[in-house]
Write a protein that holds these residues in place. Structure first.
Motif, PDB file in Angstrom:
ATOM      1  N   SER A   1       1.456 -57.185  66.112  1.00  0.00           N
ATOM      2  CA  SER A   1       0.273 -57.840  65.542  1.00  0.00           C
ATOM      3  C   SER A   1       0.141 -57.545  64.056  1.00  0.00           C
ATOM      4  O   SER A   1      -0.207 -58.433  63.269  1.00  0.00           O
ATOM      5  CB  SER A   1      -0.987 -57.369  66.263  1.00  0.00           C
ATOM      6  OG  SER A   1      -0.946 -57.764  67.609  1.00  0.00           O
ATOM      7  N   ASN A   2       0.431 -56.317  63.656  1.00  0.00           N
ATOM      8  CA  ASN A   2       0.376 -55.956  62.241  1.00  0.00           C
ATOM      9  C   ASN A   2       1.421 -56.739  61.439  1.00  0.00           C
ATOM     10  O   ASN A   2       1.134 -57.231  60.341  1.00  0.00           O
ATOM     11  CB  ASN A   2       0.587 -54.450  62.084  1.00  0.00           C
ATOM     12  CG  ASN A   2       0.345 -53.993  60.670  1.00  0.00           C
ATOM     13  OD1 ASN A   2      -0.430 -54.598  59.945  1.00  0.00           O
ATOM     14  ND2 ASN A   2       1.007 -52.920  60.285  1.00  0.00           N
ATOM     15  N   ASN A   3       2.634 -56.866  61.973  1.00  0.00           N
ATOM     16  CA  ASN A   3       3.672 -57.628  61.278  1.00  0.00           C
ATOM     17  C   ASN A   3       3.307 -59.100  61.142  1.00  0.00           C
ATOM     18  O   ASN A   3       3.559 -59.720  60.110  1.00  0.00           O
ATOM     19  CB  ASN A   3       5.020 -57.477  61.993  1.00  0.00           C
ATOM     20  CG  ASN A   3       5.612 -56.108  61.797  1.00  0.00           C
ATOM     21  OD1 ASN A   3       5.308 -55.417  60.831  1.00  0.00           O
ATOM     22  ND2 ASN A   3       6.461 -55.702  62.725  1.00  0.00           N
TER      23      ASN A   3
ATOM     24  N   LEU B   1      12.163 -58.234  70.100  1.00  0.00           N
ATOM     25  CA  LEU B   1      12.377 -57.163  69.128  1.00  0.00           C
ATOM     26  C   LEU B   1      11.861 -55.815  69.638  1.00  0.00           C
ATOM     27  O   LEU B   1      11.995 -54.811  68.947  1.00  0.00           O
ATOM     28  CB  LEU B   1      11.706 -57.515  67.799  1.00  0.00           C
ATOM     29  CG  LEU B   1      12.216 -58.783  67.117  1.00  0.00           C
ATOM     30  CD1 LEU B   1      11.475 -59.018  65.809  1.00  0.00           C
ATOM     31  CD2 LEU B   1      13.712 -58.721  66.872  1.00  0.00           C
ATOM     32  N   HIS B   2      11.261 -55.813  70.839  1.00  0.00           N
ATOM     33  CA  HIS B   2      10.779 -54.604  71.511  1.00  0.00           C
ATOM     34  C   HIS B   2       9.822 -53.790  70.639  1.00  0.00           C
ATOM     35  O   HIS B   2       9.899 -52.571  70.578  1.00  0.00           O
ATOM     36  CB  HIS B   2      11.958 -53.741  71.967  1.00  0.00           C
ATOM     37  CG  HIS B   2      12.939 -54.494  72.803  1.00  0.00           C
ATOM     38  ND1 HIS B   2      12.632 -54.963  74.065  1.00  0.00           N
ATOM     39  CD2 HIS B   2      14.215 -54.888  72.544  1.00  0.00           C
ATOM     40  CE1 HIS B   2      13.677 -55.605  74.557  1.00  0.00           C
ATOM     41  NE2 HIS B   2      14.649 -55.579  73.659  1.00  0.00           N
ATOM     42  N   GLN B   3       8.920 -54.500  69.975  1.00  0.00           N
ATOM     43  CA  GLN B   3       7.894 -53.825  69.189  1.00  0.00           C
ATOM     44  C   GLN B   3       6.652 -53.647  70.057  1.00  0.00           C
ATOM     45  O   GLN B   3       6.420 -54.386  70.999  1.00  0.00           O
ATOM     46  CB  GLN B   3       7.527 -54.647  67.955  1.00  0.00           C
ATOM     47  CG  GLN B   3       8.635 -54.761  66.940  1.00  0.00           C
ATOM     48  CD  GLN B   3       8.220 -55.570  65.724  1.00  0.00           C
ATOM     49  OE1 GLN B   3       7.150 -56.164  65.693  1.00  0.00           O
ATOM     50  NE2 GLN B   3       9.093 -55.588  64.728  1.00  0.00           N
ATOM     51  N   GLY B   4       5.864 -52.668  69.730  1.00  0.00           N
ATOM     52  CA  GLY B   4       4.607 -52.469  70.439  1.00  0.00           C
ATOM     53  C   GLY B   4       3.619 -53.556  70.047  1.00  0.00           C
ATOM     54  O   GLY B   4       3.795 -54.266  69.050  1.00  0.00           O
ATOM     55  N   ASN B   5       2.552 -53.667  70.813  1.00  0.00           N
ATOM     56  CA  ASN B   5       1.550 -54.694  70.566  1.00  0.00           C
ATOM     57  C   ASN B   5       0.912 -54.526  69.187  1.00  0.00           C
ATOM     58  O   ASN B   5       0.712 -55.495  68.456  1.00  0.00           O
ATOM     59  CB  ASN B   5       0.493 -54.652  71.669  1.00  0.00           C
ATOM     60  CG  ASN B   5      -0.378 -55.880  71.663  1.00  0.00           C
ATOM     61  OD1 ASN B   5       0.064 -56.957  71.270  1.00  0.00           O
ATOM     62  ND2 ASN B   5      -1.617 -55.725  72.102  1.00  0.00           N
TER      63      ASN B   5
ATOM     64  N   LEU C   1       4.757 -65.828  67.571  1.00  0.00           N
ATOM     65  CA  LEU C   1       5.432 -64.753  66.870  1.00  0.00           C
ATOM     66  C   LEU C   1       5.139 -63.377  67.463  1.00  0.00           C
ATOM     67  O   LEU C   1       6.044 -62.545  67.564  1.00  0.00           O
ATOM     68  CB  LEU C   1       5.067 -64.790  65.390  1.00  0.00           C
ATOM     69  CG  LEU C   1       6.001 -64.086  64.427  1.00  0.00           C
ATOM     70  CD1 LEU C   1       7.434 -64.538  64.610  1.00  0.00           C
ATOM     71  CD2 LEU C   1       5.567 -64.342  62.997  1.00  0.00           C
ATOM     72  N   VAL C   2       3.935 -63.106  67.885  1.00  0.00           N
ATOM     73  CA  VAL C   2       3.616 -61.800  68.483  1.00  0.00           C
ATOM     74  C   VAL C   2       4.397 -61.616  69.778  1.00  0.00           C
ATOM     75  O   VAL C   2       4.999 -60.557  70.008  1.00  0.00           O
ATOM     76  CB  VAL C   2       2.097 -61.654  68.726  1.00  0.00           C
ATOM     77  CG1 VAL C   2       1.798 -60.386  69.526  1.00  0.00           C
ATOM     78  CG2 VAL C   2       1.353 -61.628  67.421  1.00  0.00           C
ATOM     79  N   ASN C   3       4.427 -62.649  70.611  1.00  0.00           N
ATOM     80  CA  ASN C   3       5.184 -62.544  71.865  1.00  0.00           C
ATOM     81  C   ASN C   3       6.669 -62.349  71.600  1.00  0.00           C
ATOM     82  O   ASN C   3       7.333 -61.579  72.299  1.00  0.00           O
ATOM     83  CB  ASN C   3       4.972 -63.793  72.722  1.00  0.00           C
ATOM     84  CG  ASN C   3       3.582 -63.831  73.304  1.00  0.00           C
ATOM     85  OD1 ASN C   3       2.949 -62.798  73.489  1.00  0.00           O
ATOM     86  ND2 ASN C   3       3.095 -65.030  73.569  1.00  0.00           N
ATOM     87  N   TYR C   4       7.205 -63.037  70.605  1.00  0.00           N
ATOM     88  CA  TYR C   4       8.623 -62.885  70.263  1.00  0.00           C
ATOM     89  C   TYR C   4       8.917 -61.448  69.814  1.00  0.00           C
ATOM     90  O   TYR C   4       9.914 -60.854  70.234  1.00  0.00           O
ATOM     91  CB  TYR C   4       9.007 -63.875  69.164  1.00  0.00           C
ATOM     92  CG  TYR C   4      10.422 -63.715  68.684  1.00  0.00           C
ATOM     93  CD1 TYR C   4      11.484 -64.229  69.425  1.00  0.00           C
ATOM     94  CD2 TYR C   4      10.694 -63.050  67.505  1.00  0.00           C
ATOM     95  CE1 TYR C   4      12.785 -64.077  68.995  1.00  0.00           C
ATOM     96  CE2 TYR C   4      11.999 -62.893  67.059  1.00  0.00           C
ATOM     97  CZ  TYR C   4      13.047 -63.409  67.809  1.00  0.00           C
ATOM     98  OH  TYR C   4      14.333 -63.250  67.376  1.00  0.00           O
ATOM     99  N   MET C   5       8.061 -60.912  68.962  1.00  0.00           N
ATOM    100  CA  MET C   5       8.292 -59.557  68.471  1.00  0.00           C
ATOM    101  C   MET C   5       8.160 -58.520  69.583  1.00  0.00           C
ATOM    102  O   MET C   5       8.850 -57.508  69.581  1.00  0.00           O
ATOM    103  CB  MET C   5       7.336 -59.239  67.323  1.00  0.00           C
ATOM    104  CG  MET C   5       7.671 -59.980  66.062  1.00  0.00           C
ATOM    105  SD  MET C   5       6.594 -59.487  64.731  1.00  0.00           S
ATOM    106  CE  MET C   5       7.387 -60.303  63.375  1.00  0.00           C
ATOM    107  N   LYS C   6       7.275 -58.770  70.535  1.00  0.00           N
ATOM    108  CA  LYS C   6       7.115 -57.831  71.642  1.00  0.00           C
ATOM    109  C   LYS C   6       8.280 -57.898  72.615  1.00  0.00           C
ATOM    110  O   LYS C   6       8.788 -56.856  73.039  1.00  0.00           O
ATOM    111  CB  LYS C   6       5.803 -58.122  72.377  1.00  0.00           C
ATOM    112  CG  LYS C   6       4.578 -57.645  71.620  1.00  0.00           C
ATOM    113  CD  LYS C   6       3.282 -58.112  72.246  1.00  0.00           C
ATOM    114  CE  LYS C   6       3.180 -57.781  73.693  1.00  0.00           C
ATOM    115  NZ  LYS C   6       1.899 -58.229  74.275  1.00  0.00           N
ATOM    116  N   THR C   7       8.718 -59.106  72.981  1.00  0.00           N
ATOM    117  CA  THR C   7       9.745 -59.226  74.015  1.00  0.00           C
ATOM    118  C   THR C   7      11.163 -59.101  73.470  1.00  0.00           C
ATOM    119  O   THR C   7      11.993 -58.413  74.059  1.00  0.00           O
ATOM    120  CB  THR C   7       9.609 -60.560  74.760  1.00  0.00           C
ATOM    121  OG1 THR C   7       9.708 -61.635  73.839  1.00  0.00           O
ATOM    122  CG2 THR C   7       8.290 -60.640  75.499  1.00  0.00           C
TER     123      THR C   7
END
Length: 111
Positions: free
Chosen positions: A69-71, A61-65, A53-59
């Motif tokens: 991680s917080n989400n 959804l273009h969220q910061g690390n 999930l963290v990798n998906y949100m970063k790549t």
């Protein structure tokens, strides 16, 4: 007279109509396969999703690390706290089987 009294559970449980529960019709393993299958699928989905999930949100959804991680932490905490809500509903209103069946149906339709 003792046979008539012995057929009830004597622990305060009631059937769907509010009558004292009969031992022969309660406490069986009829619901066990459904509960185990639901738990197995839920655990597979949770751990399968949480690892990526963290990798998906970063790549994607273009969220910061930090934000990703917080989400994920918020999502994980929500997953761990919602069983308390389910336990309250099961104890106060529906019972275990109907609570699990109801939320399983909701989970299937939402997914």
């Amino acid at each position: 007279m003792e046979e008539a009294e012995d057929k009830y559970t004597k622990d305060g449980t009631r059937d769907i109509h509010g009558n004292p529960a009969i031992k022969k019709n309660t406490g069986n393993w009829r619901a066990c396969p459904y509960i185990l299958a639901n738990e197995c699928c839920e655990r597979l989905a949770y751990y399968g999703m949480s690892t990526n999930l963290v990798n998906y949100m970063k790549t994607r959804l273009h969220q910061g690390n930090t934000t990703a991680s917080n989400n994920v932490t918020n999502w994980s905490g929500t997953c761990y706290i919602t069983p308390l809500l389910g336990a309250f509903i099961a104890d106060a209103y529906f019972g275990r089987y109907w609570t699990i069946a109801t939320f399983m149906i909701v989970y299937i339709f939402v997914s």
